[in-house]
Design a protein around this motif. Structure first.
Motif, short mmCIF file in Angstrom:
data_model
loop_
_atom_site.label_atom_id
_atom_site.label_comp_id
_atom_site.label_asym_id
_atom_site.label_seq_id
_atom_site.Cartn_x
_atom_site.Cartn_y
_atom_site.Cartn_z
N ASN A 148 0.83 -1.22 0.00
CA ASN A 148 0.00 0.00 0.00
C ASN A 148 0.86 1.26 0.00
N ARG A 151 1.94 1.76 -3.47
CA ARG A 151 0.89 2.32 -4.34
C ARG A 151 0.67 3.81 -4.08
N SER A 152 0.66 4.19 -2.78
CA SER A 152 0.27 5.58 -2.49
C SER A 152 1.45 6.55 -2.58
#
Ligand code: B4P
Length: 191
Positions: A148, A151-152
């Motif tokens: 995550n 991704r961010s």
């Protein structure tokens, strides 16, 4: 000088392929993950601070990793080129790297981005966790937190280099040797 970024999510094979690439091309390997783990094992204050972030699957603050890379560049004035592995991981790190290289009249030749599905990433990291002793590989929740974070905060680093036409996607699934040969083809066409 040939400077290369090996890019991709956690577990995409950056560390694995870097070892093979530095031996073929004689580049200096700069892995921020390895540098941080070395600080942790020496129990330095930088290492102890970094461990708190790494154990939760979070990125270590930019100023810490930028400082480490800056020192490593200064320590290797005679390198024929650098392979950046796991760096830059944020837009701020990418901009800082460009400035550091500009000071040395250098630039990034290419970013090779390894493309691997999330399920394959999780499978690889869980498997590595069985033997590596790495605390960030031991549970699936932390592994997914790392993905995550990628991704961010990290995926957009490829957009930064895309504006200069420097990104090449490479299939990161298959045998280690097949992936290595794909990476070598891309490098050879730019040397
Ligand atoms: P890293 O050390 O960079 O490692 P990684 O992303 O987990 O893995 P890598 O992609 O290198 O995978 P590997 O080849 O080992 O980061 C660790 C942590 O450090 C981060 O979460 C963060 O907290 C911190 N950090 C590092 N750099 C930072 C930065 N710039 N800014 C902020 N924080 C930072 O491969 C994984 C496994 O897959 C291995 O077991 C391998 O054997 C296997 N494998 C590889 N290729 C395979 C293939 N083709 N098929 C099957 N298995 C394969």
């Amino acid at each position: 000088m040939f400077n290369l970024i090996l890019f991709g999510p956690p577990g995409s094979g950056k560390g694995t392929q870097s070892e093979k690439l530095i031996s073929r091309y004689g580049l200096r390997h700069l892995s921020t993950g390895d540098l941080l783990r070395s600080e942790i094992s020496k129990q330095t204050s930088l290492g102890l601070a970094a461990k708190n972030f790494m154990d939760k699957g979070q990125l270590v603050p930019d100023e810490v990793v930028i400082g480490m890379i800056s020192s490593s560049l200064d320590e290797n004035p005679d390198a024929k080129g650098f392979l950046f592995d796991g760096f830059p991981r944020t837009s701020a790190q990418a901009e800082a790297l460009d400035k550091l290289l500009q000071l040395k009249k250098q630039q990034i030749a290419v970013m090779l981005a390894l493309d691997v599905s999330e399920e394959e990433l999780v499978k690889r990291l869980i498997k590595r966790g069985e033997t590596s002793g790495r605390s960030d590989d031991t549970n699936e929740q932390i592994i997914r937190a790392r993905i995550n974070e990628y991704r961010s905060k990290t995926a957009m680093v490829a957009d930064y280099y895309s504006q200069f036409n420097k990104v090449v996607m490479v299939k990161g699934e298959g045998s280690i040797d097949e992936i290595f040969e794909s990476l070598c083809r891309e490098i050879d066409s730019r040397l």
